[in-house]
Design an enzyme around this catalytic site. Structure first.
Site, PDB file in Angstrom:
ATOM      1  CG  HIS A  98     -66.876   9.545  -9.482  1.00 22.08           C
ATOM      2  ND1 HIS A  98     -66.498   9.544  -8.233  1.00 22.08           N
ATOM      3  CD2 HIS A  98     -65.738   8.685  -9.775  1.00 22.08           C
ATOM      4  CE1 HIS A  98     -65.709   9.111  -7.526  1.00 22.08           C
ATOM      5  NE2 HIS A  98     -64.940   8.482  -8.643  1.00 22.08           N
TER       6      HIS A  98
ATOM      7  CD  GLU B  34     -67.674  13.050 -12.085  1.00 17.77           C
ATOM      8  OE1 GLU B  34     -68.743  12.845 -11.569  1.00 17.77           O
ATOM      9  OE2 GLU B  34     -66.661  13.066 -11.358  1.00 17.77           O
TER      10      GLU B  34
ATOM     11  CD  GLU C 236     -70.446  11.451  -6.472  1.00 11.73           C
ATOM     12  OE1 GLU C 236     -69.747  11.340  -7.447  1.00 11.73           O
ATOM     13  OE2 GLU C 236     -70.166  12.463  -5.424  1.00 11.73           O
TER      14      GLU C 236
ATOM     15  CG  HIS D  87     -66.977   9.215  -2.970  1.00 10.76           C
ATOM     16  ND1 HIS D  87     -65.850  10.031  -2.686  1.00 10.76           N
ATOM     17  CD2 HIS D  87     -67.401   9.666  -4.231  1.00 10.76           C
ATOM     18  CE1 HIS D  87     -65.743  11.096  -3.453  1.00 10.76           C
ATOM     19  NE2 HIS D  87     -66.577  10.832  -4.333  1.00 10.76           N
TER      20      HIS D  87
END
Length: 304
Positions: free
Chosen positions: A186, A268, A131, A94
């Site tokens: 992430h 993750e 995040e 992101h």
């Protein structure tokens, strides 16, 4: 973010956040990250100082590190620079500015199997640590560690653009760099009680512009090395809610993997919506351990 387009639909962010999550797809950030993304971290780079605090974070310092090198040719590995001559692309999930550009990031792009949103805002802890702030911080720390070992490192973005890049461009950046390995950093947004980390691997996809047949095996090897070394460095266990305890998950719906022509995985690092995981993700010392684990995993993969 094993629930890229599912995990955010259920999220309810605190009112303190300056945005509401839009279409989902992975880890993300908000304006607090912009205040912290360029701050040096003494442990990772030898610098000092800290920028404005990120809501919910115990320490939001993010090591900057030198710009990616672009030297011609391949350097020869040495004992103190074992990754010399190798190229690693780090993809911070992101962008801190995504929440300001909902129209742009919601435009769909071709990921081979279907069309999907350009990017997403990502998730956050209940206290508002986003995040994207997390991914950029860990990516800075990771870059410093890899460069110290001689690797040529490029970040897909460094909060230096208004939003994105889109998932198809993220894949293209790694491809154009002819990277030896790409890791997309992430953090998940699953339900409370779901704890641990997992690595997302590319499934077999051959549709349109997507063809993962050549990268499936090396990406799995990279993922397995990351599971081993991330767990060792952080002391954390693989996710208790996905991957059946292996720390590995295979997906065919992520453009960053589908369109990659070089070994690539998503990591993750934990679940931001679980209180215990969130306490780790917002701790700068733990983030340094996370970066070390990723660097160790990449190093083990590249060294064979």
């Amino acid at each position: 973010m094993p629930y890229h387009h599912r995990k955010f639909l259920a999220l309810t962010l605190p009112l303190a956040l300056p945005f509401a999550l839009t279409a989902c797809g992975g880890a993300s950030d908000a304006s607090p990250a912009e205040r912290s993304s360029r701050t040096a971290d003494a442990k990772a780079t030898g610098g000092s100082g800290a920028a404005g605090a990120v809501p919910g974070a115990k320490d939001s310092a993010t090591p900057g590190g030198p710009a990616p090198t672009r030297s011609a040719g391949r350097s020869t590995p040495t004992a103190d620079r074992p990754l010399a001559g190798r190229t690693v692309v780090v993809d911070p999930g992101h962008n801190p500015g995504n929440f300001r550009h909902s129209t742009e990031i919601n435009k769909k792009v071709d990921i081979g199997t279907k069309r999907k949103e350009c990017d997403t805002t990502g998730t956050s802890t209940n206290a508002g640590y986003t995040e994207a702030a997390f991914t950029l911080d860990v990516s800075h720390r990771l870059r410093a560690l890899l460069e110290k070992q001689g690797a040529k490192v490029a970040l897909v973005h460094d909060a230096d653009r208004p939003y994105g890049p889109c998932v198809d461009e993220r894949a293209r950046i790694g491809n154009d760099a002819k990277a030896d390995a790409v890791v997309s950093v992430h953090a998940d947004g699953s339900a409370a009680g779901n704890r641990g980390f997992h690595v997302i691997l590319p499934a077999r996809v051959k549709d349109g512009a997507a063809d993962t047949s050549a990268i499936m095996a090396p990406s799995r090897t990279l993922g397995e090395k990351l599971v081993t070394h991330f767990s060792r460095a952080t002391g954390n266990k693989p996710a208790n809610y996905i991957g059946s305890g292996t720390g590995l998950d295979v997906r065919d719906d992520l453009g960053g993997l589908n369109l990659s022509t070089v070994p690539k995985v998503f990591l993750e690092c934990g679940n931001m919506r679980d209180g215990k995981d969130a306490a780790l993700l917002t701790d700068a010392s733990w983030r340094q351990k996370a970066a070390q684990g990723i660097a160790d995993g990449i190093g083990a993969y590249l060294k064979g």
